[in-house]
Scaffold this active site. Structure first.
Site, PDB file in Angstrom:
ATOM      1  N   GLY A 247       4.858   2.298 -10.693  1.00 51.47           N
ATOM      2  CA  GLY A 247       3.974   3.463 -10.684  1.00 51.47           C
ATOM      3  C   GLY A 247       3.969   4.249 -11.978  1.00 51.47           C
ATOM      4  O   GLY A 247       3.481   5.376 -12.030  1.00 51.47           O
TER       5      GLY A 247
ATOM      6  N   HIS B 147      12.705  -2.120  -0.569  1.00 58.82           N
ATOM      7  CA  HIS B 147      11.950  -1.564  -1.691  1.00 58.82           C
ATOM      8  C   HIS B 147      12.755  -0.410  -2.306  1.00 58.82           C
ATOM      9  O   HIS B 147      13.421   0.326  -1.579  1.00 58.82           O
ATOM     10  CB  HIS B 147      10.580  -1.076  -1.220  1.00 58.82           C
TER      11      HIS B 147
ATOM     12  N   TRP C  62       0.811  -1.229   0.000  1.00 59.07           N
ATOM     13  CA  TRP C  62       0.000   0.000   0.000  1.00 59.07           C
ATOM     14  C   TRP C  62       0.840   1.273   0.000  1.00 59.07           C
ATOM     15  O   TRP C  62       0.319   2.348  -0.208  1.00 59.07           O
ATOM     16  CB  TRP C  62      -0.929  -0.023   1.226  1.00 59.07           C
TER      17      TRP C  62
ATOM     18  N   GLY D 224       1.388  -2.492  -6.180  1.00 56.56           N
ATOM     19  CA  GLY D 224       1.191  -1.200  -5.529  1.00 56.56           C
ATOM     20  C   GLY D 224      -0.212  -0.683  -5.789  1.00 56.56           C
ATOM     21  O   GLY D 224      -1.184  -1.095  -5.152  1.00 56.56           O
ATOM     22  N   GLY D 225      -0.326   0.211  -6.758  1.00 62.22           N
ATOM     23  CA  GLY D 225      -1.592   0.902  -7.056  1.00 62.22           C
ATOM     24  C   GLY D 225      -2.820   0.005  -7.105  1.00 62.22           C
ATOM     25  O   GLY D 225      -3.852   0.319  -6.491  1.00 62.22           O
TER      26      GLY D 225
HETATM   27  P1  13P Z   1       2.848  -0.206  -8.717  1.00 62.37           P
HETATM   28  O1  13P Z   1       2.086  -1.499  -8.818  1.00 62.37           O
HETATM   29  O2  13P Z   1       1.986   0.941  -8.259  1.00 62.37           O
HETATM   30  O3  13P Z   1       3.622   0.076  -9.965  1.00 62.37           O
HETATM   31  O4  13P Z   1       3.929  -0.407  -7.555  1.00 62.37           O
HETATM   32  C1  13P Z   1       4.725  -1.521  -7.570  1.00 62.37           C
HETATM   33  C2  13P Z   1       5.478  -1.587  -6.307  1.00 62.37           C
HETATM   34  O5  13P Z   1       6.378  -0.794  -6.061  1.00 62.37           O
HETATM   35  C3  13P Z   1       5.107  -2.621  -5.332  1.00 62.37           C
HETATM   36  O6  13P Z   1       6.023  -2.720  -4.318  1.00 62.37           O
END
Ligand code: 13P
Length: 258
Positions: free
Chosen positions: A176, A99, A14, A237-238
């Site tokens: 992202g 990360h 998240w 992520g998103g």
């Molecule tokens: P996104 O899925 O938003 O590109 O992020 C990936 C991420 O960094 C998961 O740790």
């Protein structure tokens, strides 16, 4: 994926999104539509203040809650930091380590290695992240860079401990940005990571390690990415912030494997 030898894991990250109240709302909505099948493990790594709400909401489910970082020290004068054993006591099962967004804040490979040890000692499953920049990819050094990050992150991790470690390949240029690695690009690096684990440990250990892909994975591209033999899940992520999208990714992991 290859369910015969290793777990498929769909994990959300998240990042710095959602309040404790929003966490409760998400979990209620997610529980109502969560797939019943057991084809993969499900993890949600949430901001530290959201952990109690997430753990409470998911208590009777098979969803494991995780943190997004931990400190390498067991306790002491580290204002604002959180120790791995605090996360375990709070009900966490997982912790994301290394990360790229934290590396960008100054976290070093040595820090990451120390955190991996702290997490394992506290009984957490570390999700260890690696990934190259666009410049590194274009310079043709992706394989070397990733191998270096993995070797440094796993220094001193025993054969017994490596069984508990999850690795996530997250190309920085794909995070992202909406620009996902192609299934072939992601497969190639995940396969290379497995080779690194094989050289460090053994074929048996390499075969049993879950290696996830992360970077703009969503409900549309998940099926194809997860169909690759060395991609054992996703770090999302998103798309993990929206219950319907996260569920679709979990469903995409329900496919036949070799
Ligand atoms: P996104 O899925 O938003 O590109 O992020 C990936 C991420 O960094 C998961 O740790």
């Amino acid at each position: 994926m290859n369910r015969k030898y290793r777990k498929t894991v769909i994990a959300g990250n998240w990042k710095m999104n959602k309040t404790p109240s929003e966490t409760k709302e998400f979990m209620t909505a997610f529980k109502a539509i969560m797939p019943k099948g057991r084809w993969c493990d499900i993890a949600l790594c949430v901001p530290a203040v959201c952990i109690p709400a997430a753990v409470r909401a998911m208590r009777e489910t098979r969803v494991g809650i995780g943190a997004e970082n931990c400190n390498a020290n067991p306790s002491g004068a580290y204002t604002g930091e959180i120790a791995a054993n605090m996360l375990t006591d709070a009900g966490c099962k997982y912790v994301i380590i290394g990360h790229s967004e934290r590396r960008a804040m100054g976290e070093t490979d040595a820090d990451i290695n120390a955190k991996v040890h702290a997490a394992l000692e506290a009984g957490l499953i570390p999700i260890v992240c690696c990934g190259e920049t666009l410049e590194q990819r274009e310079a043709g050094i992706t394989s070397e860079w990733i191998a270096m990050q993995i070797k440094l992150a796993l220094q001193g991790v025993s054969e017994e401990q490596i069984r508990k470690v999850i690795i996530a390949y997250e190309p920085i240029w794909a995070i992202g940005t909406g620009r996902t690695a192609t299934p072939e690009q992601a497969q190639q690096v995940c396969e290379e990571i497995r080779t690194v684990v094989r050289k460090l440990y053994s074929s048996k250990h390499a075969r049993a390690t879950s290696i996830l892909y992360g970077g703009s994975m969503n409900e549309k591209n998940a099926f194809e990415l997860l169909a690759q033999p060395d991609i054992d899940g996703g770090l999302i992520g998103g798309a993990s912030l929206v219950p319907e999208k996260f569920v679709k990714i979990i469903e995409a992991a329900n496919q036949p494997t070799m």
